[in-house]
Design an enzyme around this catalytic site. Structure first.
Site, short mmCIF file in Angstrom:
data_model
loop_
_atom_site.label_atom_id
_atom_site.label_comp_id
_atom_site.label_asym_id
_atom_site.label_seq_id
_atom_site.Cartn_x
_atom_site.Cartn_y
_atom_site.Cartn_z
N LYS A 70 0.84 -1.20 0.00
CA LYS A 70 0.00 0.00 0.00
C LYS A 70 0.87 1.25 0.00
O LYS A 70 0.59 2.22 -0.72
CB LYS A 70 -0.91 0.00 1.23
CG LYS A 70 -1.62 1.34 1.48
CD LYS A 70 -2.30 1.34 2.83
CE LYS A 70 -2.97 2.69 3.10
NZ LYS A 70 -1.98 3.78 3.28
N ASN A 71 1.91 1.26 0.83
CA ASN A 71 2.74 2.45 0.97
C ASN A 71 3.63 2.70 -0.25
O ASN A 71 4.31 3.71 -0.31
CB ASN A 71 3.60 2.35 2.23
CG ASN A 71 2.78 2.45 3.50
OD1 ASN A 71 1.66 2.98 3.49
ND2 ASN A 71 3.31 1.93 4.59
N ARG A 121 -4.46 10.17 3.13
CA ARG A 121 -3.25 10.96 3.31
C ARG A 121 -2.32 10.91 2.09
O ARG A 121 -1.72 11.92 1.72
CB ARG A 121 -2.51 10.45 4.55
CG ARG A 121 -1.18 11.12 4.84
CD ARG A 121 -1.35 12.51 5.36
NE ARG A 121 -0.09 13.21 5.52
CZ ARG A 121 0.03 14.43 6.03
NH1 ARG A 121 -1.04 15.07 6.43
NH2 ARG A 121 1.19 15.01 6.14
N ASP A 161 3.97 1.59 11.77
CA ASP A 161 2.72 0.97 11.35
C ASP A 161 2.44 -0.35 12.07
O ASP A 161 1.30 -0.82 12.09
CB ASP A 161 2.72 0.72 9.84
CG ASP A 161 2.34 1.95 9.04
OD1 ASP A 161 1.98 2.97 9.66
OD2 ASP A 161 2.40 1.89 7.80
N ASP A 172 -5.59 8.73 8.10
CA ASP A 172 -5.63 8.14 9.43
C ASP A 172 -5.40 9.17 10.53
O ASP A 172 -4.60 10.09 10.38
CB ASP A 172 -4.56 7.06 9.56
CG ASP A 172 -4.91 5.82 8.76
OD1 ASP A 172 -6.10 5.62 8.50
OD2 ASP A 172 -3.99 5.06 8.42
N VAL A 225 7.68 8.10 16.23
CA VAL A 225 7.34 8.68 14.93
C VAL A 225 6.07 9.52 14.99
O VAL A 225 6.08 10.69 14.62
CB VAL A 225 7.21 7.56 13.87
CG1 VAL A 225 6.87 8.16 12.50
CG2 VAL A 225 8.50 6.75 13.78
#
Length: 418
Positions: free
Chosen positions: A23-24, A93, A305, A117, A327
Protein backbone atom coordinates in the site's frame (compact mmCIF):
# COMPACT_ATOMS: atom_id res chain seq x y z
CA UNK A 1 -23.25 0.53 4.19
CA UNK A 2 -21.41 0.47 7.52
CA UNK A 3 -19.95 -2.87 8.53
CA UNK A 4 -18.34 -4.52 11.52
CA UNK A 5 -16.26 -7.64 12.12
CA UNK A 6 -17.27 -10.25 14.67
CA UNK A 7 -14.18 -12.15 15.85
CA UNK A 8 -14.44 -15.28 17.99
CA UNK A 9 -11.25 -15.87 19.94
CA UNK A 10 -9.46 -19.09 20.74
CA UNK A 11 -8.45 -20.53 17.37
CA UNK A 12 -4.86 -21.34 16.47
CA UNK A 13 -3.94 -19.93 13.04
CA UNK A 14 -1.96 -22.03 10.59
CA UNK A 15 -1.38 -22.27 6.86
CA UNK A 16 0.06 -20.14 4.08
CA UNK A 17 -0.85 -16.63 2.96
CA UNK A 18 0.47 -14.61 0.02
CA UNK A 19 0.69 -10.85 0.36
CA UNK A 20 0.00 -8.42 -2.47
CA UNK A 21 1.71 -5.20 -3.41
CA UNK A 22 2.62 -2.65 -0.77
CA UNK A 23 0.00 0.00 0.00
CA UNK A 24 2.74 2.45 0.97
CA UNK A 25 4.38 1.94 -2.42
CA UNK A 26 1.63 1.58 -5.02
CA UNK A 27 0.00 4.96 -4.35
CA UNK A 28 3.30 6.82 -4.90
CA UNK A 29 4.03 4.80 -8.03
CA UNK A 30 0.62 5.73 -9.41
CA UNK A 31 1.34 9.41 -8.71
CA UNK A 32 4.75 9.16 -10.39
CA UNK A 33 3.12 8.23 -13.71
CA UNK A 34 2.09 11.90 -13.98
CA UNK A 35 5.75 12.70 -14.72
CA UNK A 36 5.69 11.03 -18.15
CA UNK A 37 3.28 11.55 -21.02
CA UNK A 38 1.90 8.23 -22.21
CA UNK A 39 0.79 4.92 -20.71
CA UNK A 40 2.48 3.25 -17.74
CA UNK A 41 1.50 -0.12 -16.31
CA UNK A 42 1.79 -1.04 -12.64
CA UNK A 43 1.32 -4.69 -11.65
CA UNK A 44 0.88 -6.47 -8.31
CA UNK A 45 -1.46 -3.70 -7.12
CA UNK A 46 -3.20 -4.64 -3.86
CA UNK A 47 -6.99 -4.98 -3.73
CA UNK A 48 -7.52 -2.16 -1.22
CA UNK A 49 -9.80 0.88 -1.14
CA UNK A 50 -6.99 3.42 -1.51
CA UNK A 51 -6.06 2.25 -5.03
CA UNK A 52 -9.38 3.29 -6.66
CA UNK A 53 -9.30 6.46 -4.55
CA UNK A 54 -5.90 7.36 -6.01
CA UNK A 55 -7.25 6.50 -9.46
CA UNK A 56 -9.98 9.11 -8.92
CA UNK A 57 -7.37 11.70 -7.94
CA UNK A 58 -5.40 10.99 -11.13
CA UNK A 59 -8.54 11.11 -13.29
CA UNK A 60 -9.30 14.51 -11.82
CA UNK A 61 -5.87 15.61 -13.05
CA UNK A 62 -6.64 14.49 -16.60
CA UNK A 63 -5.19 10.97 -16.58
CA UNK A 64 -6.98 7.91 -17.89
CA UNK A 65 -6.87 5.07 -15.38
CA UNK A 66 -7.90 1.45 -15.95
CA UNK A 67 -7.94 -0.96 -13.02
CA UNK A 68 -8.38 -4.68 -13.61
CA UNK A 69 -7.23 -7.48 -11.34
CA UNK A 70 -3.89 -6.46 -9.86
CA UNK A 71 -3.03 -4.17 -12.79
CA UNK A 72 -3.28 -0.39 -13.06
CA UNK A 73 -2.85 1.09 -16.54
CA UNK A 74 -2.42 4.86 -16.33
CA UNK A 75 -2.20 7.22 -19.30
CA UNK A 76 -0.86 10.64 -18.40
CA UNK A 77 -1.94 13.45 -20.77
CA UNK A 78 0.38 15.85 -22.58
CA UNK A 79 -0.85 18.65 -20.33
CA UNK A 80 -2.07 17.39 -16.93
CA UNK A 81 -4.34 19.54 -14.85
CA UNK A 82 -2.63 20.83 -11.74
CA UNK A 83 -5.57 21.27 -9.34
CA UNK A 84 -6.30 18.23 -7.14
CA UNK A 85 -9.69 18.98 -5.66
CA UNK A 86 -10.79 18.41 -2.09
CA UNK A 87 -13.50 15.85 -2.87
CA UNK A 88 -10.97 13.27 -4.03
CA UNK A 89 -7.97 14.20 -1.89
CA UNK A 90 -9.72 14.53 1.47
CA UNK A 91 -10.22 10.79 1.88
CA UNK A 92 -6.64 9.61 2.33
CA UNK A 93 -3.25 10.96 3.31
CA UNK A 94 -1.16 9.57 0.44
CA UNK A 95 -2.99 11.80 -2.05
CA UNK A 96 -0.52 14.58 -1.21
CA UNK A 97 2.13 12.63 -3.15
CA UNK A 98 0.81 14.16 -6.39
CA UNK A 99 2.35 17.47 -5.26
CA UNK A 100 5.91 16.65 -6.33
CA UNK A 101 5.00 15.24 -9.77
CA UNK A 102 2.72 18.20 -10.54
CA UNK A 103 5.39 20.74 -9.59
CA UNK A 104 7.93 18.78 -11.62
CA UNK A 105 5.80 18.33 -14.74
CA UNK A 106 3.48 21.36 -14.71
CA UNK A 107 5.63 23.77 -12.67
CA UNK A 108 2.54 24.44 -10.60
CA UNK A 109 0.21 22.58 -8.27
CA UNK A 110 -2.82 23.15 -6.13
CA UNK A 111 -3.51 20.19 -3.85
CA UNK A 112 -6.15 20.20 -1.12
CA UNK A 113 -4.78 19.26 2.29
CA UNK A 114 -5.35 15.52 2.63
CA UNK A 115 -7.34 13.41 5.05
CA UNK A 116 -6.47 9.89 6.20
CA UNK A 117 -5.63 8.14 9.43
CA UNK A 118 -5.98 9.87 12.80
CA UNK A 119 -2.54 9.01 14.16
CA UNK A 120 -1.23 12.45 15.01
CA UNK A 121 0.12 15.57 13.40
CA UNK A 122 1.79 15.02 10.02
CA UNK A 123 2.53 18.54 8.75
CA UNK A 124 3.79 19.29 5.26
CA UNK A 125 6.52 21.67 6.41
CA UNK A 126 9.39 19.55 5.07
CA UNK A 127 7.59 18.98 1.76
CA UNK A 128 7.19 22.72 1.29
CA UNK A 129 10.71 23.59 2.44
CA UNK A 130 12.24 21.10 0.02
CA UNK A 131 10.23 22.38 -2.94
CA UNK A 132 11.17 25.95 -2.05
CA UNK A 133 14.84 24.98 -2.12
CA UNK A 134 14.28 23.68 -5.64
CA UNK A 135 12.99 27.13 -6.60
CA UNK A 136 9.24 26.78 -6.15
CA UNK A 137 6.98 29.16 -4.28
CA UNK A 138 4.98 27.01 -1.90
CA UNK A 139 2.37 28.03 0.66
CA UNK A 140 -0.88 26.93 2.31
CA UNK A 141 -3.81 28.94 0.93
CA UNK A 142 -7.49 28.34 1.68
CA UNK A 143 -6.92 24.73 2.73
CA UNK A 144 -4.66 23.87 -0.20
CA UNK A 145 -0.94 23.50 -0.81
CA UNK A 146 -0.24 25.93 -3.65
CA UNK A 147 3.08 25.76 -5.48
CA UNK A 148 4.52 27.32 -8.63
CA UNK A 149 7.90 27.80 -10.27
CA UNK A 150 9.33 29.24 -13.47
CA UNK A 151 12.24 26.79 -13.29
CA UNK A 152 13.28 24.09 -10.85
CA UNK A 153 16.99 23.94 -10.04
CA UNK A 154 18.89 21.31 -8.10
CA UNK A 155 19.82 22.05 -4.50
CA UNK A 156 21.37 20.62 -1.34
CA UNK A 157 18.43 19.64 0.87
CA UNK A 158 18.82 18.60 4.50
CA UNK A 159 15.74 16.96 6.00
CA UNK A 160 15.22 17.45 9.74
CA UNK A 161 13.70 13.96 9.92
CA UNK A 162 13.82 11.13 7.34
CA UNK A 163 10.20 11.72 6.32
CA UNK A 164 8.99 9.25 3.70
CA UNK A 165 6.44 11.64 2.20
CA UNK A 166 8.83 14.60 2.05
CA UNK A 167 11.58 12.48 0.52
CA UNK A 168 9.20 11.21 -2.16
CA UNK A 169 7.70 14.58 -3.08
CA UNK A 170 11.10 16.28 -3.29
CA UNK A 171 12.46 13.34 -5.28
CA UNK A 172 9.62 13.43 -7.83
CA UNK A 173 10.16 17.14 -8.44
CA UNK A 174 13.96 16.91 -8.50
CA UNK A 175 14.13 14.21 -11.19
CA UNK A 176 13.11 16.80 -13.81
CA UNK A 177 14.85 19.83 -12.26
CA UNK A 178 17.91 21.44 -13.82
CA UNK A 179 21.17 20.30 -12.25
CA UNK A 180 21.91 18.07 -9.29
CA UNK A 181 19.87 17.69 -6.10
CA UNK A 182 21.21 15.99 -2.99
CA UNK A 183 18.77 14.93 -0.27
CA UNK A 184 20.51 14.42 3.06
CA UNK A 185 18.81 12.34 5.78
CA UNK A 186 16.54 10.86 3.12
CA UNK A 187 14.05 8.16 4.05
CA UNK A 188 15.35 4.64 3.36
CA UNK A 189 12.09 2.67 3.47
CA UNK A 190 11.65 -0.12 0.89
CA UNK A 191 8.73 1.88 -0.52
CA UNK A 192 11.08 4.79 -1.30
CA UNK A 193 13.52 2.38 -2.92
CA UNK A 194 10.67 0.97 -5.02
CA UNK A 195 9.75 4.47 -6.19
CA UNK A 196 13.39 5.21 -7.10
CA UNK A 197 13.58 1.97 -9.06
CA UNK A 198 10.54 2.91 -11.12
CA UNK A 199 11.75 6.49 -11.67
CA UNK A 200 15.10 5.20 -12.94
CA UNK A 201 13.22 2.85 -15.29
CA UNK A 202 11.45 5.98 -16.58
CA UNK A 203 14.79 7.62 -17.37
CA UNK A 204 15.57 9.41 -14.11
CA UNK A 205 19.09 9.47 -12.69
CA UNK A 206 18.81 8.71 -8.98
CA UNK A 207 21.86 7.46 -7.07
CA UNK A 208 22.34 6.47 -3.46
CA UNK A 209 19.03 4.62 -3.46
CA UNK A 210 18.38 3.07 -0.05
CA UNK A 211 21.00 5.23 1.65
CA UNK A 212 20.60 8.37 3.79
CA UNK A 213 22.12 10.50 1.03
CA UNK A 214 20.35 10.49 -2.31
CA UNK A 215 21.72 12.26 -5.40
CA UNK A 216 19.40 13.16 -8.27
CA UNK A 217 20.66 14.47 -11.60
CA UNK A 218 17.74 16.12 -13.34
CA UNK A 219 16.75 15.09 -16.87
CA UNK A 220 14.58 16.97 -19.41
CA UNK A 221 11.82 14.37 -19.51
CA UNK A 222 10.74 10.93 -18.32
CA UNK A 223 9.09 8.10 -20.24
CA UNK A 224 6.30 5.61 -19.47
CA UNK A 225 7.28 2.25 -18.02
CA UNK A 226 5.98 -1.01 -16.59
CA UNK A 227 6.72 -1.82 -12.96
CA UNK A 228 5.80 -4.49 -10.38
CA UNK A 229 5.02 -3.28 -6.85
CA UNK A 230 7.06 -4.81 -4.03
CA UNK A 231 5.30 -7.04 -1.50
CA UNK A 232 3.64 -5.36 1.48
CA UNK A 233 5.93 -5.83 4.49
CA UNK A 234 3.36 -4.39 6.93
CA UNK A 235 0.65 -6.83 5.88
CA UNK A 236 3.21 -9.66 5.91
CA UNK A 237 4.37 -8.80 9.42
CA UNK A 238 0.75 -8.62 10.60
CA UNK A 239 0.34 -12.28 9.64
CA UNK A 240 3.60 -13.18 11.38
CA UNK A 241 2.46 -11.47 14.58
CA UNK A 242 -0.92 -13.21 14.32
CA UNK A 243 0.93 -16.54 14.27
CA UNK A 244 2.88 -15.61 17.39
CA UNK A 245 -0.22 -14.40 19.25
CA UNK A 246 -2.33 -17.49 18.52
CA UNK A 247 0.54 -19.96 19.00
CA UNK A 248 0.12 -20.75 15.35
CA UNK A 249 2.27 -21.60 12.35
CA UNK A 250 1.98 -19.33 9.29
CA UNK A 251 4.09 -19.17 6.12
CA UNK A 252 4.00 -15.76 4.42
CA UNK A 253 4.99 -15.51 0.75
CA UNK A 254 5.35 -12.65 -1.72
CA UNK A 255 7.54 -10.41 0.43
CA UNK A 256 11.27 -9.84 0.89
CA UNK A 257 12.18 -10.75 4.51
CA UNK A 258 15.10 -8.31 4.28
CA UNK A 259 12.47 -5.57 4.63
CA UNK A 260 11.44 -6.98 8.03
CA UNK A 261 14.63 -8.09 9.75
CA UNK A 262 14.09 -6.21 13.03
CA UNK A 263 10.45 -7.34 13.23
CA UNK A 264 11.39 -10.97 12.67
CA UNK A 265 14.14 -10.62 15.26
CA UNK A 266 11.58 -9.35 17.79
CA UNK A 267 9.31 -12.31 17.04
CA UNK A 268 12.26 -14.61 17.67
CA UNK A 269 12.87 -12.83 20.98
CA UNK A 270 9.20 -13.45 21.83
CA UNK A 271 9.83 -17.17 21.47
CA UNK A 272 8.81 -17.82 17.88
CA UNK A 273 10.68 -20.04 15.48
CA UNK A 274 11.37 -17.92 12.38
CA UNK A 275 12.66 -19.26 9.06
CA UNK A 276 13.27 -17.28 5.87
CA UNK A 277 13.76 -17.64 2.11
CA UNK A 278 14.37 -14.95 -0.50
CA UNK A 279 10.66 -14.18 -0.87
CA UNK A 280 8.98 -15.68 2.19
CA UNK A 281 9.18 -16.34 5.90
CA UNK A 282 7.50 -18.64 8.39
CA UNK A 283 6.59 -17.94 12.01
CA UNK A 284 5.74 -20.80 14.37
CA UNK A 285 4.95 -20.22 18.05
CA UNK A 286 4.54 -23.21 20.38
CA UNK A 287 4.15 -21.53 23.76
CA UNK A 288 2.97 -18.29 25.29
CA UNK A 289 4.93 -15.34 23.81
CA UNK A 290 7.62 -13.74 25.94
CA UNK A 291 7.62 -10.02 26.75
CA UNK A 292 9.66 -7.84 24.37
CA UNK A 293 10.51 -4.14 24.28
CA UNK A 294 9.89 -2.29 21.01
CA UNK A 295 10.84 1.22 19.87
CA UNK A 296 9.49 2.49 16.55
CA UNK A 297 11.95 4.20 14.22
CA UNK A 298 12.31 4.95 10.51
CA UNK A 299 13.61 2.06 8.39
CA UNK A 300 15.55 -0.10 9.10
CA UNK A 301 14.00 0.31 12.56
CA UNK A 302 10.74 -1.17 13.80
CA UNK A 303 7.91 0.29 11.67
CA UNK A 304 5.48 2.64 13.39
CA UNK A 305 2.72 0.97 11.35
CA UNK A 306 3.29 -2.21 13.38
CA UNK A 307 3.16 -0.55 16.79
CA UNK A 308 -0.51 -1.47 17.41
CA UNK A 309 0.25 -5.10 16.58
CA UNK A 310 3.24 -5.02 18.94
CA UNK A 311 0.96 -3.81 21.74
CA UNK A 312 -1.56 -6.54 20.93
CA UNK A 313 1.21 -9.16 21.07
CA UNK A 314 2.67 -7.93 24.35
CA UNK A 315 -0.79 -7.70 25.93
CA UNK A 316 -0.86 -11.51 26.15
CA UNK A 317 2.91 -12.07 26.57
CA UNK A 318 4.56 -13.48 29.68
CA UNK A 319 6.02 -10.44 31.44
CA UNK A 320 6.04 -6.66 31.14
CA UNK A 321 6.97 -4.87 27.92
CA UNK A 322 7.67 -1.25 27.00
CA UNK A 323 6.59 0.10 23.62
CA UNK A 324 8.13 3.44 22.61
CA UNK A 325 6.59 5.48 19.78
CA UNK A 326 9.17 7.76 18.15
CA UNK A 327 7.34 8.68 14.93
CA UNK A 328 3.68 9.67 15.52
CA UNK A 329 2.63 11.21 18.81
CA UNK A 330 -1.05 10.23 18.77
CA UNK A 331 -0.74 6.57 17.85
CA UNK A 332 -1.32 5.44 21.45
CA UNK A 333 -5.04 6.21 21.11
CA UNK A 334 -5.20 2.55 20.21
CA UNK A 335 -4.34 1.63 23.81
CA UNK A 336 -7.72 2.91 25.02
CA UNK A 337 -9.46 0.30 22.87
CA UNK A 338 -7.07 -2.42 24.06
CA UNK A 339 -8.00 -1.58 27.64
CA UNK A 340 -11.63 -2.22 26.69
CA UNK A 341 -10.48 -5.73 25.81
CA UNK A 342 -8.96 -6.11 29.26
CA UNK A 343 -5.35 -5.28 28.44
CA UNK A 344 -3.20 -4.09 31.34
CA UNK A 345 -1.57 -1.11 29.63
CA UNK A 346 -0.80 2.49 30.49
CA UNK A 347 0.78 5.29 28.50
CA UNK A 348 3.13 8.07 29.49
CA UNK A 349 4.13 10.43 26.70
CA UNK A 350 5.89 8.40 24.01
CA UNK A 351 5.87 5.20 26.06
CA UNK A 352 3.36 2.45 26.74
CA UNK A 353 3.96 -0.10 29.48
CA UNK A 354 2.10 -3.36 28.88
CA UNK A 355 1.82 -6.13 31.45
CA UNK A 356 0.89 -9.31 29.67
CA UNK A 357 -2.15 -11.33 30.70
CA UNK A 358 -2.93 -14.97 29.85
CA UNK A 359 -6.03 -13.92 27.90
CA UNK A 360 -8.02 -10.85 26.87
CA UNK A 361 -11.80 -10.44 27.23
CA UNK A 362 -14.19 -9.66 24.39
CA UNK A 363 -15.78 -6.22 24.00
CA UNK A 364 -17.00 -3.84 21.29
CA UNK A 365 -14.08 -1.75 19.97
CA UNK A 366 -13.64 0.96 17.32
CA UNK A 367 -10.92 1.37 14.68
CA UNK A 368 -9.30 4.80 14.47
CA UNK A 369 -6.98 3.93 11.57
CA UNK A 370 -5.84 1.06 9.36
CA UNK A 371 -3.21 -0.42 11.65
CA UNK A 372 -5.14 0.09 14.88
CA UNK A 373 -7.98 -1.83 13.27
CA UNK A 374 -5.72 -4.74 12.39
CA UNK A 375 -4.29 -4.72 15.91
CA UNK A 376 -7.77 -4.90 17.42
CA UNK A 377 -8.72 -7.86 15.23
CA UNK A 378 -5.53 -9.67 16.29
CA UNK A 379 -6.43 -8.95 19.91
CA UNK A 380 -9.90 -10.38 19.27
CA UNK A 381 -8.29 -13.61 18.08
CA UNK A 382 -6.96 -14.21 21.61
CA UNK A 383 -9.92 -12.79 23.56
CA UNK A 384 -12.52 -14.89 25.37
CA UNK A 385 -15.78 -14.79 23.42
CA UNK A 386 -16.93 -12.60 20.52
CA UNK A 387 -15.23 -9.25 19.88
CA UNK A 388 -17.09 -6.76 17.69
CA UNK A 389 -14.83 -4.42 15.72
CA UNK A 390 -16.47 -1.29 14.26
CA UNK A 391 -15.42 1.22 11.56
CA UNK A 392 -13.69 -1.57 9.65
CA UNK A 393 -13.56 0.50 6.45
CA UNK A 394 -10.20 1.63 7.81
CA UNK A 395 -8.90 -1.94 7.62
CA UNK A 396 -10.20 -2.30 4.05
CA UNK A 397 -8.03 0.66 3.07
CA UNK A 398 -4.86 -1.30 3.80
CA UNK A 399 -5.53 -5.06 3.98
CA UNK A 400 -6.70 -6.98 0.88
CA UNK A 401 -9.14 -9.84 1.56
CA UNK A 402 -8.55 -9.46 5.29
CA UNK A 403 -11.48 -11.55 6.48
CA UNK A 404 -10.99 -14.19 3.78
CA UNK A 405 -7.28 -14.61 4.58
CA UNK A 406 -7.95 -14.90 8.31
CA UNK A 407 -10.69 -17.46 7.73
CA UNK A 408 -8.39 -19.50 5.48
CA UNK A 409 -5.83 -19.54 8.30
CA UNK A 410 -8.39 -20.89 10.74
CA UNK A 411 -9.81 -17.77 12.37
CA UNK A 412 -13.49 -17.50 13.19
CA UNK A 413 -14.37 -14.07 11.81
CA UNK A 414 -17.42 -12.66 10.06
CA UNK A 415 -18.16 -9.40 8.25
CA UNK A 416 -21.59 -8.11 9.28
CA UNK A 417 -23.57 -5.21 7.81
CA UNK A 418 -24.88 -2.83 10.47
Amino acid sequence: MAERFVVTGGNRLSGEVTVGGAKNSVLKLMAATLLAEGTSTITNCPDILDVPLMAEVLRGLGATVELYGDVARITSPDEPKYDADFAAVRQFRASVCVLGPLVGRCKQARVALPGGDAIGSRPLDMHQAGLRQLGARCNIEHGCVVASAETLRGAEIQLEFPSVGATENILMAAVVAEGVTTIHNAAREPDVVDLCTMLNQMGAQVEGVGSPTMTITGVPRLYPTEHRVIGDRIVAATWGIAAAMTRGDIAVTGVDPAHLQLVLHKLHDAGATVTQTDDSFRVAQYERPKAVNVATLPFPGFPTDLQPMAIALTSIADGTSMITENVFEARFRFVEEMIRLGADARTDGHHAVVRGLPQLSSAPVWCSDIRAGAGLVLAGLVADGDTEVYDVFHIDRGYPLFVENLANLGAEIERVCL
